[in-house]
Design a protein around this motif. Sequence first.
Motif, PDB file in Angstrom:
ATOM      1  N   GLY A   1      -3.547  -6.670  -4.516  1.00 37.33           N
ATOM      2  CA  GLY A   1      -2.856  -6.174  -3.423  1.00 37.33           C
ATOM      3  C   GLY A   1      -2.773  -4.691  -3.582  1.00 37.33           C
ATOM      4  N   SER A   2      -2.039  -4.020  -4.063  1.00 38.79           N
ATOM      5  CA  SER A   2      -1.763  -2.562  -3.508  1.00 38.79           C
ATOM      6  C   SER A   2      -2.854  -1.638  -3.899  1.00 38.79           C
ATOM      7  N   THR A   3      -3.628  -1.149  -2.490  1.00 36.27           N
ATOM      8  CA  THR A   3      -4.659  -0.411  -2.864  1.00 36.27           C
ATOM      9  C   THR A   3      -4.777   1.091  -3.326  1.00 36.27           C
ATOM     10  N   ALA A   4      -3.508   2.102  -3.626  1.00 36.75           N
ATOM     11  CA  ALA A   4      -3.223   2.842  -3.466  1.00 36.75           C
ATOM     12  C   ALA A   4      -2.304   3.142  -5.008  1.00 36.75           C
ATOM     13  N   PHE A   5      -2.214   1.616  -5.162  1.00 37.55           N
ATOM     14  CA  PHE A   5      -1.224   1.732  -5.985  1.00 37.55           C
ATOM     15  C   PHE A   5      -2.637   1.271  -8.043  1.00 37.55           C
TER      16      PHE A   5
ATOM     17  N   ALA B   1      -7.881  -5.161  -5.884  1.00 36.01           N
ATOM     18  CA  ALA B   1      -7.066  -4.325  -4.654  1.00 36.01           C
ATOM     19  C   ALA B   1      -7.779  -4.267  -3.246  1.00 36.01           C
ATOM     20  N   THR B   2      -6.816  -5.256  -2.742  1.00 36.81           N
ATOM     21  CA  THR B   2      -7.318  -5.623  -0.927  1.00 36.81           C
ATOM     22  C   THR B   2      -6.474  -4.886  -0.310  1.00 36.81           C
ATOM     23  N   GLY B   3      -5.624  -4.496  -0.043  1.00 34.36           N
ATOM     24  CA  GLY B   3      -4.332  -4.429   0.301  1.00 34.36           C
ATOM     25  C   GLY B   3      -2.648  -5.485   0.222  1.00 34.36           C
ATOM     26  N   SER B   4      -1.941  -4.115   0.226  1.00 37.45           N
ATOM     27  CA  SER B   4      -0.556  -5.432  -0.331  1.00 37.45           C
ATOM     28  C   SER B   4      -0.288  -6.680   0.344  1.00 37.45           C
ATOM     29  N   GLN B   5      -0.502  -6.005   1.452  1.00 37.41           N
ATOM     30  CA  GLN B   5      -0.190  -8.068   2.351  1.00 37.41           C
ATOM     31  C   GLN B   5      -1.114  -8.843   1.824  1.00 37.41           C
TER      32      GLN B   5
ATOM     33  N   GLY C   1       2.043 -22.211 -12.649  1.00 36.09           N
ATOM     34  CA  GLY C   1       2.312 -21.765 -11.422  1.00 36.09           C
ATOM     35  C   GLY C   1       0.520 -20.833 -11.753  1.00 36.09           C
ATOM     36  N   PRO C   2       0.330 -19.959 -10.901  1.00 39.75           N
ATOM     37  CA  PRO C   2      -1.305 -19.049 -11.461  1.00 39.75           C
ATOM     38  C   PRO C   2      -1.041 -17.570 -12.218  1.00 39.75           C
ATOM     39  N   ALA C   3      -2.700 -17.734 -12.796  1.00 41.30           N
ATOM     40  CA  ALA C   3      -2.126 -16.264 -13.706  1.00 41.30           C
ATOM     41  C   ALA C   3      -2.940 -15.174 -12.962  1.00 41.30           C
ATOM     42  N   MET C   4      -1.567 -15.299 -11.899  1.00 41.94           N
ATOM     43  CA  MET C   4      -2.026 -13.357 -11.101  1.00 41.94           C
ATOM     44  C   MET C   4      -0.345 -12.986 -10.939  1.00 41.94           C
ATOM     45  N   LEU C   5      -0.481 -11.621 -10.561  1.00 43.58           N
ATOM     46  CA  LEU C   5       0.441 -10.976 -10.422  1.00 43.58           C
ATOM     47  C   LEU C   5      -0.105 -10.132  -8.459  1.00 43.58           C
ATOM     48  N   ALA C   6       0.510 -10.030  -7.822  1.00 43.93           N
ATOM     49  CA  ALA C   6       0.290  -9.031  -6.369  1.00 43.93           C
ATOM     50  C   ALA C   6       1.193  -7.706  -6.935  1.00 43.93           C
ATOM     51  N   PHE C   7       0.932  -6.870  -6.027  1.00 47.76           N
ATOM     52  CA  PHE C   7       1.829  -5.353  -5.943  1.00 47.76           C
ATOM     53  C   PHE C   7       1.342  -5.401  -4.791  1.00 47.76           C
TER      54      PHE C   7
ATOM     55  N   SER D   1      -9.097   1.576   3.087  1.00 40.20           N
ATOM     56  CA  SER D   1      -8.198   1.551   1.144  1.00 40.20           C
ATOM     57  C   SER D   1      -8.175   2.697   1.176  1.00 40.20           C
ATOM     58  N   THR D   2      -7.328   3.311   0.746  1.00 35.54           N
ATOM     59  CA  THR D   2      -6.885   4.820   0.137  1.00 35.54           C
ATOM     60  C   THR D   2      -8.174   6.424   0.722  1.00 35.54           C
ATOM     61  N   GLN D   3      -9.014   5.480  -0.511  1.00 41.15           N
ATOM     62  CA  GLN D   3      -9.460   6.449  -0.778  1.00 41.15           C
ATOM     63  C   GLN D   3     -10.823   6.551   0.540  1.00 41.15           C
ATOM     64  N   GLU D   4     -10.855   5.285   1.045  1.00 43.62           N
ATOM     65  CA  GLU D   4     -11.988   5.306   2.518  1.00 43.62           C
ATOM     66  C   GLU D   4     -10.668   5.932   3.677  1.00 43.62           C
ATOM     67  N   ALA D   5      -9.760   5.809   3.520  1.00 46.07           N
ATOM     68  CA  ALA D   5      -9.288   7.223   4.478  1.00 46.07           C
ATOM     69  C   ALA D   5      -9.539   8.436   4.620  1.00 46.07           C
ATOM     70  N   LEU D   6      -9.180   8.435   2.659  1.00 43.57           N
ATOM     71  CA  LEU D   6      -9.053  10.331   2.635  1.00 43.57           C
ATOM     72  C   LEU D   6     -10.360  10.537   3.385  1.00 43.57           C
ATOM     73  N   ASP D   7     -11.580   9.892   2.736  1.00 37.92           N
ATOM     74  CA  ASP D   7     -13.455  10.441   2.863  1.00 37.92           C
ATOM     75  C   ASP D   7     -13.287  10.705   4.841  1.00 37.92           C
ATOM     76  N   THR D   8     -12.632   9.830   5.506  1.00 35.56           N
ATOM     77  CA  THR D   8     -12.833   9.571   6.853  1.00 35.56           C
ATOM     78  C   THR D   8     -11.966  11.090   7.162  1.00 35.56           C
ATOM     79  N   VAL D   9     -11.086  11.779   7.023  1.00 30.14           N
ATOM     80  CA  VAL D   9     -10.128  12.233   7.473  1.00 30.14           C
ATOM     81  C   VAL D   9     -10.720  14.009   7.024  1.00 30.14           C
ATOM     82  N   ALA D  10     -11.287  13.466   5.500  1.00 31.01           N
ATOM     83  CA  ALA D  10     -12.024  15.447   5.497  1.00 31.01           C
ATOM     84  C   ALA D  10     -13.352  15.426   6.134  1.00 31.01           C
ATOM     85  N   ALA D  11     -14.016  13.937   6.334  1.00 28.18           N
ATOM     86  CA  ALA D  11     -14.962  14.522   7.586  1.00 28.18           C
ATOM     87  C   ALA D  11     -15.101  14.641   9.020  1.00 28.18           C
TER      88      ALA D  11
END
Length: 500
Positions: free
Chosen positions: A223-227, A255-259, A276-282, A394-404
Amino acid sequence: MDTIPWEITLTVLGVVIPTVAGVYEFFFIGRKRLGYRIQMDTRAFGEDFAGARHPSLVLVRIENNGSVPVDVDDYMESEPVGLSVRFPRRRVVRAFDPTRRGPSSPTNAIPLLNRDPERADPDVLRLPRVPLNPNEHYKVLVVLDELDGDNAPERDGDESDAVMESRIKGGRITRTRYRARVSRGVVALITVMASLIVALYYVSEDNSTAAVDCASGKLAVVGSTAFRPVLEKAAASYREACREAPGDVEIDIRATGSQEGVRTLDEAGREAGEDGPAMLAFSDGRKGDGHPQLLPRPVSFSLFTLVVNKAAGVQDLTPEQIRRIYAGRYRNWSDVGGNDLPIALVGRYSNSGSRRALEERVLGGATEPNVTSHDCRARVARPDHPALRCERGSTQEALDTVAAVPGGLGYAEAHAAGARTDRLRLVRIDGHPAELDAADRGVYPFWATEYAYTYGQPPADSLVAGFLRYMTLEVGQDVIREYGQRPCADLANPRLCRPS
């Protein structure tokens, strides 16, 4: 002489403590109790607002935090006034009920009680006699005029100088902060009893077993890349706490994204067996439609922020300016008072919970425009939207692009963005920075509830259930706080964390 087992002692004390505290609170403190809370106290922008030359806005909350109803006859002010709140060195200009409780509501008397500009005590807010059942409340928005003008101090809700000057029969009125607190006597009593419990535990038992609810096996967390930073730290802490427990613990963070995480869990659940599966989604926000087997568990209150490249020359944007930028109506930072640079929107893929929070809470339900650039500098050959926009995964890729990109504008989880202030600037929204208290009070809009999803109800002894319990108990909550977020239980308004 046989000693009493410490488990029995703990059970007895566990019954005695709340019983004694309840009796003390009921008979000695008083059952009728009103609380008043100043949820906002801030100076307004501009002059001559609503007839005030130096306006300030105050949001007052009146709540019944006692054990019995408060009736109209319980107020001790002269009828029709029920309560009086004084604001030293300020004049009440207007007051009204922002909750719009209905045409027959007693709070409709608020404008009438405060409309006389020539009254002898213009610094007093008069409130009507409102009957309140336990846990009920109402709010009043007040426009005040600062009599000290430009010399008036800056305030917030906790530092407001408002003073309640009224009483109720057979009870009391107290000022609360985030929530009604028990009395100091009860706190002292509970502290002493809890100390006895701890002492009995360590004296009576060799506490060599792990305090964490350890379970063994393999667990996939998606799930969430931010979390993700929170989950990685929590997983490492859980493995360390359970290192001496029988069985191995393996937790894989993907972390591949929330949805995308929600969809992955749903697909895994349909293929898994009865347990059920041994899995949690955030997920940063709700799961969306089409996943009826997924059960939500609110975990934390996640804060997000807009970020710009420092070269853009902006620090604050209004909600309307933000919506116009994303609609393509403003395409240069000079349109909003910044430097002469084209605005380059750095967005996230459609499976991002951060993107969904932006669209729902900042853009007013509008969606981000389509991709018109791959590098956030040059447009593709046939753009279908006036805005220049690229996407990152991802969160870090977005921040890197804004910084560049000198004119870059993006968004990210606030703690992650705060670590990149060398080339990025966190944007205030309508004057409010990305702070949890501001979001908690309702004045900062860009946030989301972080949900943990399971496929159905996992077995109680499974690693899925064990790690989820760990995330919502003390150690897991400390990890959440460490990364700038807030456990749902910490909020002044815990309802923000409830599933919609």
